[in-house]
Design a protein around this motif. Structure first.
Motif, short mmCIF file in Angstrom:
data_model
loop_
_atom_site.label_atom_id
_atom_site.label_comp_id
_atom_site.label_asym_id
_atom_site.label_seq_id
_atom_site.Cartn_x
_atom_site.Cartn_y
_atom_site.Cartn_z
N ASN A 175 19.21 32.97 23.69
CA ASN A 175 20.18 34.14 23.07
C ASN A 175 21.20 33.47 22.37
O ASN A 175 21.99 33.67 21.04
N ARG A 181 21.95 33.49 18.31
CA ARG A 181 23.02 34.23 17.86
C ARG A 181 23.70 33.51 16.72
O ARG A 181 24.30 33.74 15.71
N SER A 215 23.11 44.66 18.90
CA SER A 215 22.26 44.08 17.76
C SER A 215 21.04 43.23 18.42
O SER A 215 21.20 43.24 19.75
N ALA A 216 20.35 42.86 17.51
CA ALA A 216 19.05 42.20 17.98
C ALA A 216 19.11 41.06 18.75
O ALA A 216 20.00 40.19 18.19
N GLY A 217 18.63 40.82 19.90
CA GLY A 217 18.96 39.46 20.74
C GLY A 217 18.04 39.46 21.62
O GLY A 217 17.01 40.40 21.96
N VAL A 218 18.14 38.43 22.63
CA VAL A 218 17.14 38.25 23.65
C VAL A 218 17.92 38.28 25.12
O VAL A 218 18.97 37.93 25.28
N LEU A 219 17.64 39.25 25.81
CA LEU A 219 17.94 39.61 27.25
C LEU A 219 16.93 39.95 28.31
O LEU A 219 15.92 40.62 27.95
N ARG A 265 12.67 40.10 23.25
CA ARG A 265 13.84 40.58 22.37
C ARG A 265 14.02 41.94 22.07
O ARG A 265 12.91 42.70 22.11
N GLN A 324 26.27 42.51 22.87
CA GLN A 324 26.42 40.94 23.18
C GLN A 324 27.76 40.81 21.93
O GLN A 324 27.90 41.47 21.09
N ASP A 325 28.49 39.65 22.09
CA ASP A 325 29.26 39.09 21.25
C ASP A 325 28.97 38.12 20.31
O ASP A 325 27.74 38.07 20.39
N ALA A 326 29.80 37.91 19.67
CA ALA A 326 29.72 36.84 18.37
C ALA A 326 28.89 35.60 19.01
O ALA A 326 28.06 34.97 17.96
N ASP A 327 28.78 35.25 20.31
CA ASP A 327 28.18 34.07 20.43
C ASP A 327 27.07 34.21 21.30
O ASP A 327 26.18 33.44 21.89
N GLY A 328 26.50 35.50 21.37
CA GLY A 328 25.10 35.86 22.09
C GLY A 328 25.45 35.89 23.68
O GLY A 328 24.61 36.23 24.38
N GLN A 329 26.84 36.10 24.01
CA GLN A 329 27.13 36.46 25.56
C GLN A 329 26.95 37.70 25.78
O GLN A 329 27.31 38.63 24.85
N THR A 330 26.26 38.20 26.72
CA THR A 330 26.02 39.72 27.15
C THR A 330 27.53 40.37 27.31
O THR A 330 28.08 39.82 28.21
#
Lengths: 267, 412
Positions: free
Chosen positions: A102, A106, B286-290, B294, B299-305
């Motif tokens: 992720n 991102r 927003s779309a992401g992987v968790l 997918r 999530q934040d701007a860095d993809g941290q949950t």
């Protein structure tokens, strides 16, 4: 051949395994992590694996999760980790990164590859990205000349093993135990079998990780693998230290012990 | 109807690798791929096996108490301005729709020859359901639960232990559902040979989203027929709360092909999406992987949950099942946030008008329905008929609700 490949070849010519040491970027601070990784290189670690911290690291055990949490709480950004890569690459040691998918997605897959390559990183280890889902990464890593390290596992079928290593470049990461990262009293019996199964389908060097914490264990793994990957035991040196100087001293001691271990493979 | 709970129906299906459009798939360690493939095979084989379907159908009927009733809530309807039909999943054994999923997965566990199940739980409902099935099927059971949740759902912790399960409070990260899921994944990687990870919602890596949806699909199959029997037609809308989203998919699936039936999923808006303190992954993410898939993620701007927030432990999760992400993108279903306060107002309304204490999760579906009714009435020019999935009962929430309403006597 990639820079990692050259390093593996040299180690092989010297009759020893390559020592790969892992540390999260930004732990305990960005500067502190650069100092830690530099100390590791100075004490004999051949390749630095910079883990880009992620909030939900499901392949990592409690030690690396705690270090990642500290790094994130300290405000480390993905962009900062590129600075860490650049600083550590300046020591001359090959620097590979490792992170969950992720943060890469991102950041922007192609931008990530571009920035990693320009920081001097050699490639990326992807613990939760399998080749089946990796089209974008395959393209970006090709475009920017980066290595791709996917994981193979004792539970991988022969067909998956062949498919996975077929998408690797640089080296293959063999997860020695079924489980998460963390030093263990014993390394796994499954590891030699996995390494020989992997070698049957690729000429790429094979690194073994998950569970190594002492020089003796490093020597055992060096007996059958091309690379010995150590994470949690090194991270613990910093985590358990009461001062930065104490942490760096412990890191140097353990790194030297591990470096000695990989030079005395138990065959 | 229960006997046909797994009968094939036309409806949206993922591709063979579990992709719902751009969502879904498998973002997992290689170590889990073999187990996921084994599960995928066992599930597909079971689905085609008459004897499995008969056994599952019999369990749902004789043990879980389904088909659950479709109850016309007349006094609630009068307050809301719609004909509201409640799908009474709260009356199922263990008190929620989740029993359907765990019975299906426990049967599969037995078929795969595994002896141990692990589960994550938020509100504790899925943990209780899993511990129940484990007792019934003589399986070892370990339930991971965020420490914060073990405190706010202490009653369910006790229930799981009474049923013989080991409850492990998770102290990592935000100490809620997402961290419990991380810990369960770690356990699974280490013990995959004898262990089945009994995921509690239609999320996670393929085949979980499609498989869980199949096991809970009876909710909608029943409700659709019951609505036809009761009203002579289909409803104008079907509503459900959405955390991970299994109860919503369970009731939506039978109606997806009925174009005139509007589908609404109500997410946990917490203090309000604008405050950032919410669990509305589709509305505010927003779309992401968790957790292996997918989907839409907080999530934040860095993809941290990001940490989610909801008064409802069962909706307090920063992701959502990938099929919902797909239904959202396609426009087939509409997802809207409901705040804690709105949910609790609807909770109280159902208590006072119908003598039914809903789960706070389900109260989000009720609150969304309260807001939807006048809009739908205006649009249709008549009283709309709305089927609401009352996915669980509120016994577990009495303490939280008592606190919220300030009706607990002070302890001395």
């Amino acid at each position: 051949m990639s820079r990692i490949g050259v390093a593996f070849d040299k180690a092989r010519a010297d009759g020893r395994a390559l020592l790969v040491g892992c540390m999260p970027a930004g732990f305990p601070t960005v500067e502190g992590s650069i100092a830690a990784m530099t100390a590791m290189v100075e004490a004999g670690v051949d390749v630095i694996e910079v883990e880009i911290p992620y909030s939900d690291p499901v392949m990592d055990g409690p030690v690396i999760q705690k270090a990642s949490d500290i790094a994130l709480a300290g405000g480390v950004r993905t962009a900062d980790t590129m600075r860490v890569v650049e600083a550590v690459a300046a020591t001359g040691a090959p620097v590979v990164t490792m992170t969950y998918w992720n943060p890469v997605e991102r950041y922007g897959v192609d931008v990530f590859a571009r920035d990693l390559a320009s920081a001097g990183g050699t490639g990326l280890i992807t613990p939760d990205l399998i080749p089946d889902e990796a089209d974008e990464w395959l393209a970006a890593s090709d475009a920017h000349g980066l290595d791709r390290t996917f994981l193979v596992s004792p539970s991988s079928t022969d067909a998956r093993l062949a498919m996975t290593v077929g998408h690797c470049r640089g080296f293959v990461y063999a997860t020695a135990v079924m489980g998460v990262t963390g030093a263990r009293a014993r390394t796994s019996d499954a590891a030699p079998t996995l390494v020989s199964r992997t070698r049957a389908v690729t000429d790429l060097p094979v690194g073994v990780g998950l569970g190594v914490g002492t020089g003796a264990q490093a020597g055992t793994v060096a007996g059958y693998a091309d690379g010995v990957i150590v994470g949690s035991a090194l991270v613990r040196c910093v985590l358990d230290a009461s001062s930065e100087a104490e942490g760096l001293a412990a890191l140097r001691t353990l790194s030297a012990e591990l470096a000695e271990g990989v030079r005395n493979p138990v065959r | 109807m229960s006997a046909d709970a797994l009968a094939p129906v036309a409806g949206p299906q993922p591709d063979s690798a579990g992709h719902f459009g751009r969502f879904g798939g498998r973002f997992v360690p290689e170590a889990l791929v073999a187990a996921l493939d084994e599960l995928d095979g066992a599930w597909r084989t079971a689905m085609a096996d008459e004897s499995f379907r008969a056994e599952f159908g019999a369990l749902l009927r004789d043990y879980a108490g389904t088909p659950s009733l479709l109850y016309e809530a007349r006094r609630f309807s009068a307050k809301v301005g719609a004909r509201v039909l409640l799908k009474r999943e709260d009356l199922n054994h263990t008190g929620a729709h989740k029993v359907r999923n765990v019975l299906g997965q426990a049967l599969l566990t037995k078929r795969m020859g595994k002896t141990r199940v692990i589960a994550e739980t938020g509100a504790g409902q899925h943990g209780v359901a899993t511990a129940t099935a484990a007792a019934l099927f003589d399986l070892e059971c370990v339930v991971y639960m965020g420490q914060v949740d073990t405190e706010r759902q202490a009653l369910n912790v006790a229930r799981m232990r009474m049923l013989g399960a080991t409850v492990v409070p998770v102290t990592n990260g935000s100490r809620t559902l997402k961290d419990a899921m991380n810990e369960a994944m770690r356990d699974w990687v280490a013990n995959v040979d004898e262990t089945h990870y009994l995921i509690g919602t239609a999320a996670g890596p393929h085949p979980f989203p499609a498989m869980v949806r199949d096991f809970v699909r009876g909710i909608g199959d029943e409700a659709r027929q019951q609505c036809l029997d009761l009203t002579g037609g289909l409803p104008d809308a079907v509503t459900a709360c959405v955390g991970g989203g299994s109860n919503a998919l369970g009731i939506f699936h039978a109606f997806v092909g009925d174009e005139a039936v509007r589908l609404y999923g109500f997410e946990a808006g917490g203090d309000g999406v604008a405050t950032g303190r919410h669990a509305a992954s589709i509305t505010g993410g927003s779309a992401g992987v968790l957790h292996g898939t997918r989907t839409y993620v907080l999530q934040d701007a860095d993809g941290q949950t990001l940490e989610s927030h909801s008064i409802s432990a069962g909706l307090d999760y920063p992701g959502v099942g990938p099929e919902h992400a797909w239904l959202h993108d396609s426009g087939r279903a509409t997802y809207l946030p409901v705040t804690d306060d709105e949910a609790m107002a609807a909770f109280e309304l159902l208590c006072r008008t119908e003598g039914i204490i809903p789960a706070i999760e389900s109260a989000h579906a009720l609150a969304g329905t309260v807001a939807l009714a006048p809009k739908l009435a205006a649009e249709l020019g008549r009283e709309p008929t709305i089927v609401v999935n009352l996915s669980g009962r509120g016994d577990k929430d009495v303490h939280t609700a008592g606190d919220y309403f300030g009706i607990l006597d002070k302890e001395r």
